[in-house]
Write a protein that holds these residues in place. Structure first.
Motif, PDB file in Angstrom:
ATOM      1  N   PRO A 174       0.825  -1.211   0.000  1.00  0.00           N
ATOM      2  CA  PRO A 174       0.000   0.000   0.000  1.00  0.00           C
ATOM      3  C   PRO A 174       0.859   1.261   0.000  1.00  0.00           C
ATOM      4  O   PRO A 174       1.839   1.358   0.744  1.00  0.00           O
ATOM      5  N   ALA A 175       0.495   2.202  -0.835  1.00  0.00           N
ATOM      6  CA  ALA A 175       1.184   3.493  -0.837  1.00  0.00           C
ATOM      7  C   ALA A 175       0.851   4.250   0.448  1.00  0.00           C
ATOM      8  O   ALA A 175      -0.211   4.066   1.042  1.00  0.00           O
ATOM      9  N   SER A 176       1.762   5.109   0.852  1.00  0.00           N
ATOM     10  CA  SER A 176       1.535   5.905   2.061  1.00  0.00           C
ATOM     11  C   SER A 176       0.444   6.944   1.811  1.00  0.00           C
ATOM     12  O   SER A 176       0.102   7.258   0.658  1.00  0.00           O
ATOM     13  N   VAL A 177      -0.085   7.467   2.891  1.00  0.00           N
ATOM     14  CA  VAL A 177      -1.098   8.527   2.785  1.00  0.00           C
ATOM     15  C   VAL A 177      -0.539   9.716   2.011  1.00  0.00           C
ATOM     16  O   VAL A 177      -1.225  10.320   1.166  1.00  0.00           O
ATOM     17  N   HIS A 178       0.723  10.054   2.285  1.00  0.00           N
ATOM     18  CA  HIS A 178       1.361  11.185   1.610  1.00  0.00           C
ATOM     19  C   HIS A 178       1.419  10.963   0.100  1.00  0.00           C
ATOM     20  O   HIS A 178       1.119  11.872  -0.692  1.00  0.00           O
ATOM     21  N   ILE A 179       1.778   9.761  -0.319  1.00  0.00           N
ATOM     22  CA  ILE A 179       1.844   9.458  -1.754  1.00  0.00           C
ATOM     23  C   ILE A 179       0.457   9.518  -2.369  1.00  0.00           C
ATOM     24  O   ILE A 179       0.270  10.080  -3.465  1.00  0.00           O
ATOM     25  N   ARG A 180      -0.527   8.961  -1.694  1.00  0.00           N
ATOM     26  CA  ARG A 180      -1.902   9.003  -2.230  1.00  0.00           C
ATOM     27  C   ARG A 180      -2.377  10.438  -2.388  1.00  0.00           C
ATOM     28  O   ARG A 180      -3.040  10.784  -3.380  1.00  0.00           O
ATOM     29  N   ASP A 182      -0.469  13.059  -2.916  1.00  0.00           N
ATOM     30  CA  ASP A 182       0.267  13.647  -4.043  1.00  0.00           C
ATOM     31  C   ASP A 182      -0.287  13.164  -5.383  1.00  0.00           C
ATOM     32  O   ASP A 182      -0.317  13.923  -6.357  1.00  0.00           O
ATOM     33  N   ILE A 183      -0.706  11.905  -5.440  1.00  0.00           N
ATOM     34  CA  ILE A 183      -1.313  11.380  -6.666  1.00  0.00           C
ATOM     35  C   ILE A 183      -2.661  12.062  -6.908  1.00  0.00           C
ATOM     36  O   ILE A 183      -2.941  12.568  -8.012  1.00  0.00           O
ATOM     37  N   ASP A 184      -3.508  12.087  -5.898  1.00  0.00           N
ATOM     38  CA  ASP A 184      -4.863  12.638  -6.046  1.00  0.00           C
ATOM     39  C   ASP A 184      -4.845  14.113  -6.422  1.00  0.00           C
ATOM     40  O   ASP A 184      -5.699  14.592  -7.166  1.00  0.00           O
ATOM     41  N   SER A 185      -3.845  14.836  -5.888  1.00  0.00           N
ATOM     42  CA  SER A 185      -3.774  16.280  -6.143  1.00  0.00           C
ATOM     43  C   SER A 185      -3.092  16.615  -7.462  1.00  0.00           C
ATOM     44  O   SER A 185      -3.110  17.764  -7.900  1.00  0.00           O
ATOM     45  N   GLY A 186      -2.462  15.619  -8.078  1.00  0.00           N
ATOM     46  CA  GLY A 186      -1.731  15.874  -9.317  1.00  0.00           C
ATOM     47  C   GLY A 186      -0.316  16.368  -9.107  1.00  0.00           C
ATOM     48  O   GLY A 186       0.365  16.726 -10.067  1.00  0.00           O
ATOM     49  N   LEU A 209      -7.408   8.484 -11.048  1.00  0.00           N
ATOM     50  CA  LEU A 209      -6.247   9.312 -11.342  1.00  0.00           C
ATOM     51  C   LEU A 209      -6.681  10.622 -11.983  1.00  0.00           C
ATOM     52  O   LEU A 209      -7.620  10.658 -12.785  1.00  0.00           O
ATOM     53  N   PRO A 210      -5.992  11.723 -11.651  1.00  0.00           N
ATOM     54  CA  PRO A 210      -6.275  12.984 -12.338  1.00  0.00           C
ATOM     55  C   PRO A 210      -6.091  12.835 -13.848  1.00  0.00           C
ATOM     56  O   PRO A 210      -5.245  12.058 -14.308  1.00  0.00           O
TER      57      PRO A 210
END
Length: 260
Positions: A174-180, A182-186, A209-210
């Motif tokens: 599982p990716a970390s909360v921080h990575i998720r 960063d992905i969600d925000s673009g 994904l954005p």
């Protein structure tokens, strides 16, 4: 400044594997202007064939095999974990720069590896003269549970006595909360997908994904898996960036660890 550096300058790319593989790929991307975030989406776990592996490594140490093959750096970790030793008569054939680095760092012998300009499983089969000599060789192939057995089958089809062992399993992380976030925000602009298993994890962990996030697949098998998952997309008119990322990755690493 090179054209690739201009294309990738400032682009934040998620590198989905750690270890030697991740370091080599990240460096190649940074050399071309990209920023990288190493965030493993897969890791490696104990094999489901532990007893078979232990017996094979005992046979390796006693010199029962003429050759051993490895196409993944993780094989070196498995060998170290088991304190494996090579008999002096056993030769070792490997594929991939990351595999070579891992074997060198572990102090393990390497007899044969393809030319660095074409360091692939298919090229190894072409350059490995002994397998076409007519002599039946005893070969131990150590591979991942998700790898396509190209090398193993190539040896079997030539009539060799092959002991194939699943040396490790590939599992999702599982990716970390921080990575998720960063992905969600673009804030991460591109995700590198280097195997079918990574494609599965990207689809599962980042279902929305954005629109402008690049999904960059390396290797035909990976691309096919991503398309089946409806994951493969390159954004709007950004093929040049995708090609530059793929070229950077392939300049540093061979993806043959998915072709054992």
């Amino acid at each position: 400044m090179s054209d690739q550096a201009k294309l990738l300058g400032g682009l934040r790319v998620l590198v989905p594997r750690g270890g030697i593989w991740g370091d080599l790929v990240s460096q190649a991307l940074r050399d071309r202007g990209a920023q990288t975030v190493i965030a493993p989406l897969v890791d490696f776990s104990h094999t489901s064939e532990e007893d078979k592996l232990v017996e094979a490594l005992k046979a390796l140490e006693s010199g029962e095999f003429d050759w051993m093959t490895a196409t993944s750096a993780t094989v070196a970790d498995v060998l170290k974990h088991h304190n494996a030793e090579f008999h002096e008569r056993t030769k070792v054939a490997i594929v991939g720069e990351a595999t070579a680095v891992a074997f060198r760092e572990a102090g393990y012998p390497v007899t044969l590896t393809p030319d660095e300009d074409n360091n692939t499983t298919f090229q190894l089969l072409k350059e490995w003269n002994e397998i076409d000599s007519g002599e039946v060789l005893r070969v131990l192939t150590l591979r991942s549970d998700v790898a396509t057995p190209v090398l193993t089958m190539g040896l079997i089809e030539r009539g060799h006595d092959v002991t194939q062992v699943l040396a490790f399993r590939t599992i999702g992380v599982p990716a970390s909360v921080h990575i998720r976030e960063d992905i969600d925000s673009g804030r991460i602009n591109a995700i590198l997908v280097a195997s079918a298993k990574i494609a599965e994890e990207v689809r599962k962990q980042f279902p929305k994904l954005p629109e402008n996030t690049l999904v960059v697949c390396v290797g035909e098998n990976t691309l096919a898996a991503a398309e089946e998952l409806e994951l493969s997309r390159n954004g709007i008119d950004r093929q040049a960036e995708v090609d530059a990322i793929i070229e950077a990755v392939e300049s540093a690493i061979d993806h043959s660890d998915m072709l054992d």
